[in-house]
Every structure is written in C-alpha cells, then in structure tokens.
Motif scaffolding. Structure first.
Motif, PDB file in Angstrom:
ATOM      1  N   THR A   6       1.008  -1.177   0.058  1.00 21.81           N
ATOM      2  CA  THR A   6      -0.039   0.107   0.033  1.00 21.81           C
ATOM      3  C   THR A   6       0.843   1.107   0.014  1.00 21.81           C
ATOM      4  O   THR A   6       0.352   2.283  -0.824  1.00 21.81           O
ATOM      5  N   GLY A   7       1.934   1.118   0.548  1.00 22.65           N
ATOM      6  CA  GLY A   7       2.866   2.320   0.898  1.00 22.65           C
ATOM      7  C   GLY A   7       3.457   2.712  -0.644  1.00 22.65           C
ATOM      8  O   GLY A   7       3.442   3.875  -1.161  1.00 22.65           O
ATOM      9  N   PHE A   8       3.830   1.673  -1.617  1.00 13.82           N
ATOM     10  CA  PHE A   8       4.000   2.168  -2.914  1.00 13.82           C
ATOM     11  C   PHE A   8       2.748   2.898  -3.617  1.00 13.82           C
ATOM     12  O   PHE A   8       3.128   4.172  -4.296  1.00 13.82           O
ATOM     13  N   VAL A   9       1.619   2.614  -3.211  1.00  8.42           N
ATOM     14  CA  VAL A   9       0.649   3.349  -4.150  1.00  8.42           C
ATOM     15  C   VAL A   9       0.293   4.736  -3.415  1.00  8.42           C
ATOM     16  O   VAL A   9       0.297   5.628  -4.073  1.00  8.42           O
ATOM     17  N   THR A  10       0.541   4.882  -2.193  1.00 10.18           N
ATOM     18  CA  THR A  10       0.143   6.115  -1.530  1.00 10.18           C
ATOM     19  C   THR A  10       1.546   6.976  -1.816  1.00 10.18           C
ATOM     20  O   THR A  10       1.302   8.164  -1.752  1.00 10.18           O
ATOM     21  N   ASP A  11       2.685   6.450  -1.767  1.00  5.78           N
ATOM     22  CA  ASP A  11       3.994   7.317  -1.822  1.00  5.78           C
ATOM     23  C   ASP A  11       4.398   7.604  -3.080  1.00  5.78           C
ATOM     24  O   ASP A  11       5.077   8.636  -3.128  1.00  5.78           O
ATOM     25  N   VAL A  12       3.885   6.714  -4.294  1.00 11.13           N
ATOM     26  CA  VAL A  12       4.493   6.994  -5.484  1.00 11.13           C
ATOM     27  C   VAL A  12       3.426   7.322  -6.352  1.00 11.13           C
ATOM     28  O   VAL A  12       3.248   8.454  -7.093  1.00 11.13           O
ATOM     29  N   LEU A  13       2.253   6.377  -6.387  1.00 11.50           N
ATOM     30  CA  LEU A  13       1.322   6.748  -7.334  1.00 11.50           C
ATOM     31  C   LEU A  13       0.349   8.184  -6.958  1.00 11.50           C
ATOM     32  O   LEU A  13      -0.144   8.562  -7.930  1.00 11.50           O
ATOM     33  N   TYR A  14      -0.086   8.020  -5.881  1.00  9.61           N
ATOM     34  CA  TYR A  14      -1.085   8.986  -5.332  1.00  9.61           C
ATOM     35  C   TYR A  14      -0.398  10.546  -5.839  1.00  9.61           C
ATOM     36  O   TYR A  14      -0.954  11.225  -6.543  1.00  9.61           O
ATOM     37  N   PRO A  15       0.826  11.001  -5.424  1.00 12.92           N
ATOM     38  CA  PRO A  15       1.321  12.036  -5.659  1.00 12.92           C
ATOM     39  C   PRO A  15       1.690  12.212  -7.227  1.00 12.92           C
ATOM     40  O   PRO A  15       1.450  13.190  -7.944  1.00 12.92           O
ATOM     41  N   TYR A  16       1.931  11.310  -8.016  1.00  7.22           N
ATOM     42  CA  TYR A  16       2.333  11.160  -9.314  1.00  7.22           C
ATOM     43  C   TYR A  16       0.688  11.589 -10.128  1.00  7.22           C
ATOM     44  O   TYR A  16       0.577  12.690 -11.103  1.00  7.22           O
ATOM     45  N   SER A  17      -0.413  11.133  -9.565  1.00  7.36           N
ATOM     46  CA  SER A  17      -1.636  11.546 -10.222  1.00  7.36           C
ATOM     47  C   SER A  17      -2.034  12.956  -9.674  1.00  7.36           C
ATOM     48  O   SER A  17      -2.500  13.850 -10.517  1.00  7.36           O
ATOM     49  N   ARG A  18      -1.907  13.144  -8.528  1.00  2.00           N
ATOM     50  CA  ARG A  18      -2.254  14.568  -7.928  1.00  2.00           C
ATOM     51  C   ARG A  18      -1.668  15.714  -8.659  1.00  2.00           C
ATOM     52  O   ARG A  18      -2.266  16.788  -8.920  1.00  2.00           O
ATOM     53  N   LYS A  19      -0.559  15.463  -9.108  1.00  2.00           N
ATOM     54  CA  LYS A  19       0.180  16.590  -9.928  1.00  2.00           C
ATOM     55  C   LYS A  19      -0.368  16.856 -11.290  1.00  2.00           C
ATOM     56  O   LYS A  19      -0.237  17.816 -12.193  1.00  2.00           O
ATOM     57  N   ARG A  20      -1.176  15.574 -11.841  1.00  3.50           N
ATOM     58  CA  ARG A  20      -1.466  15.739 -13.205  1.00  3.50           C
ATOM     59  C   ARG A  20      -3.109  15.970 -13.236  1.00  3.50           C
ATOM     60  O   ARG A  20      -3.689  15.750 -14.682  1.00  3.50           O
ATOM     61  N   PHE A  21      -3.595  15.957 -12.488  1.00  2.00           N
ATOM     62  CA  PHE A  21      -5.030  16.076 -12.428  1.00  2.00           C
ATOM     63  C   PHE A  21      -5.727  17.294 -13.065  1.00  2.00           C
ATOM     64  O   PHE A  21      -6.579  17.510 -13.962  1.00  2.00           O
ATOM     65  N   ALA A  22      -4.978  18.449 -12.822  1.00  2.00           N
ATOM     66  CA  ALA A  22      -5.527  19.690 -13.489  1.00  2.00           C
ATOM     67  C   ALA A  22      -5.419  19.508 -15.032  1.00  2.00           C
ATOM     68  O   ALA A  22      -6.203  20.087 -15.805  1.00  2.00           O
ATOM     69  N   THR A  23      -4.055  19.145 -15.568  1.00  2.00           N
ATOM     70  CA  THR A  23      -3.972  19.219 -16.854  1.00  2.00           C
ATOM     71  C   THR A  23      -4.737  18.066 -17.466  1.00  2.00           C
ATOM     72  O   THR A  23      -5.532  18.396 -18.441  1.00  2.00           O
TER      73      THR A  23
END
Length: 241
Positions: free
Chosen positions: A21-38
C-alpha cells in the motif's frame, strides 16, 4: 502452517495483498495529484474523463461545479484515501500513461509472482478485484519488475463493473461474470470487511497479514490467515466421496 483449499479460481486484492500500500500512496498518489488539473483541462472531452467529471459533480451535488472545484474534490478524496469511482477512473487514466511511458513500475511482494505463475500453470483461473480502476489494474499487471503479467489473469474487476468491495452483491456479480462456483472461488485480501462480504456471497477466504500494512493490526477476524502466498495450497481436483 499451510492452508489447503479445493478451488477452481482465485480472486486477488492488490493493495496490502499482492503489493505494498505504501508504494501506491507514496508513489502513485502524488503522481496522479500533479496531473489532475492538466487532465481535466486538456482532455475533458474523452469519454472516460467526461464520465468521471459528471460523477464528481453528482457526488458533490453541484452540477455546475467548475474544474477547479472538481480538482479540489479529487485532492480531498485522495487525502482521505476514499475509494470513490471517478477518482479511481481518473487515476487509472493517468497511471496507465505513466506506466506506458516508463515513469512507473509496479510493486509486488516477492512471494506473489512465483505462486501466481504456478497456480496459472496448474489450471487455476486468476482474477483481480481492486478499488483501483480496471485501467489501473491492467497497467499495474502489465508493467512489473517481472515483465507483463496480464496473461496470468482471466478478468479484472473494480467498483464500477462489480460494485463496492464491502458489499456481498459485488462478489455475487463477479461469480456471475466468471461462471465459477462461489464455493470454489478463493478470495485473498488484507481487509476483514472485504473478506466478510466475500464469505457472505459463499466464497472461500484467506486474510493476508503483511508487516506495516494499514490493516495488519486488525488481523483477519475469523478468516484463515496467511503471511505469504507460499502458505496457501490449492488443488483443483474435487475429493472423491
């Protein structure tokens, strides 16, 4: 201790079960957060994105909500780790492209892939059921340190094509889709509430307890417990009376 089952198929949770779960929350979540607006600004006309935006507005009870409001809602749900379908849909779009570009490589616990390959060779039908979208699941299994594992999996299920993971009807829907007998379908998850729902639908269950995972302190309730996939032995042959 080895847990022994007779089954025709296995349904796999991902976070906390096959993967960290840590990989998802620490790597994937920030990756998606930065790209939602675009994504919202540039690709709102794409069917998956448009459908997710409409679902966000419906959940907010705000049919005129602008893109900034939608982005804030997505970020809030991300902070709360909410299993909200439009959030998972948009994350799936973003993650699929990140995996395809080579920005991302998925994580599996070291005991998982060898056992999945063995089960597949032995004729067990493998399925995935995760709160992450099917698109995200396909990207996850398609871009692993062990190569493309999608060929091991017969079908992928999420909260959109099956339903909430704590509802027994979701597991009944998967039974109908796979055609496997409920009593010969084994569900592996780290969440007791999901295991309860699967058992209510007639499935076999095993709770995975991985050190450091969010639900590890809860244990597995009255479900059989395994610490690794190596502790689970499955035969597809029915016992002769």
């Amino acid at each position: 201790m080895t847990l022994r089952f007779e089954a025709d198929g296995v349904v796999l949770d991902i976070e906390g079960t096959t993967s960290s779960t840590g990989f998802v929350t620490d790597v994937l979540y920030p990756y998606s957060r930065k790209r939602f607006a675009t994504l919202l600004a540039e690709r709102g006309g794409e069917p998956d994105v448009a459908r997710a935006v409409a679902q966000v507005r419906e959940l907010l009870d705000a049919p005129e909500a602008d893109l900034a409001t939608i982005e804030r809602a997505l970020g809030g749900w991300l902070d709360e780790d909410r299993k909200v379908t439009p959030l998972k849909t948009l994350q799936g779009v973003i993650w699929s492209e990140g995996f395809a570009r080579g920005d991302l490589v998925s994580h599996f616990y070291p005991d998982v892939v060898p056992v999945l390959r063995r089960w597949h060779r032995e004729g067990l039908r493998l399925h995935v059921y995760s709160s992450g979208s099917v698109a995200a699941q396909l990207a996850w299994f398609g871009h692993t340190p062990d190569g493309d594992l999608r060929g091991l999996v017969d079908a992928f299920f999420d909260t959109e094509n099956a339903g909430p993971k704590t509802a027994a009807d979701s597991y009944r829907a998967i039974t109908a889709a796979t055609g496997l007998p409920a009593g010969r379908t084994l569900f592996l998850s780290d969440r007791p509430s999901e295991l309860d729902a699967a058992r209510e639908a007639g499935w076999l269950t095993v709770g995975l307890v991985r050190p450091g995972e969010p639900y590890s302190a809860q244990g597995t309730g009255d479900h059989p417990r395994a610490d690794t996939f190596d502790e689970i032995d499955i035969t597809t042959e029915k016992e002769t009376p």
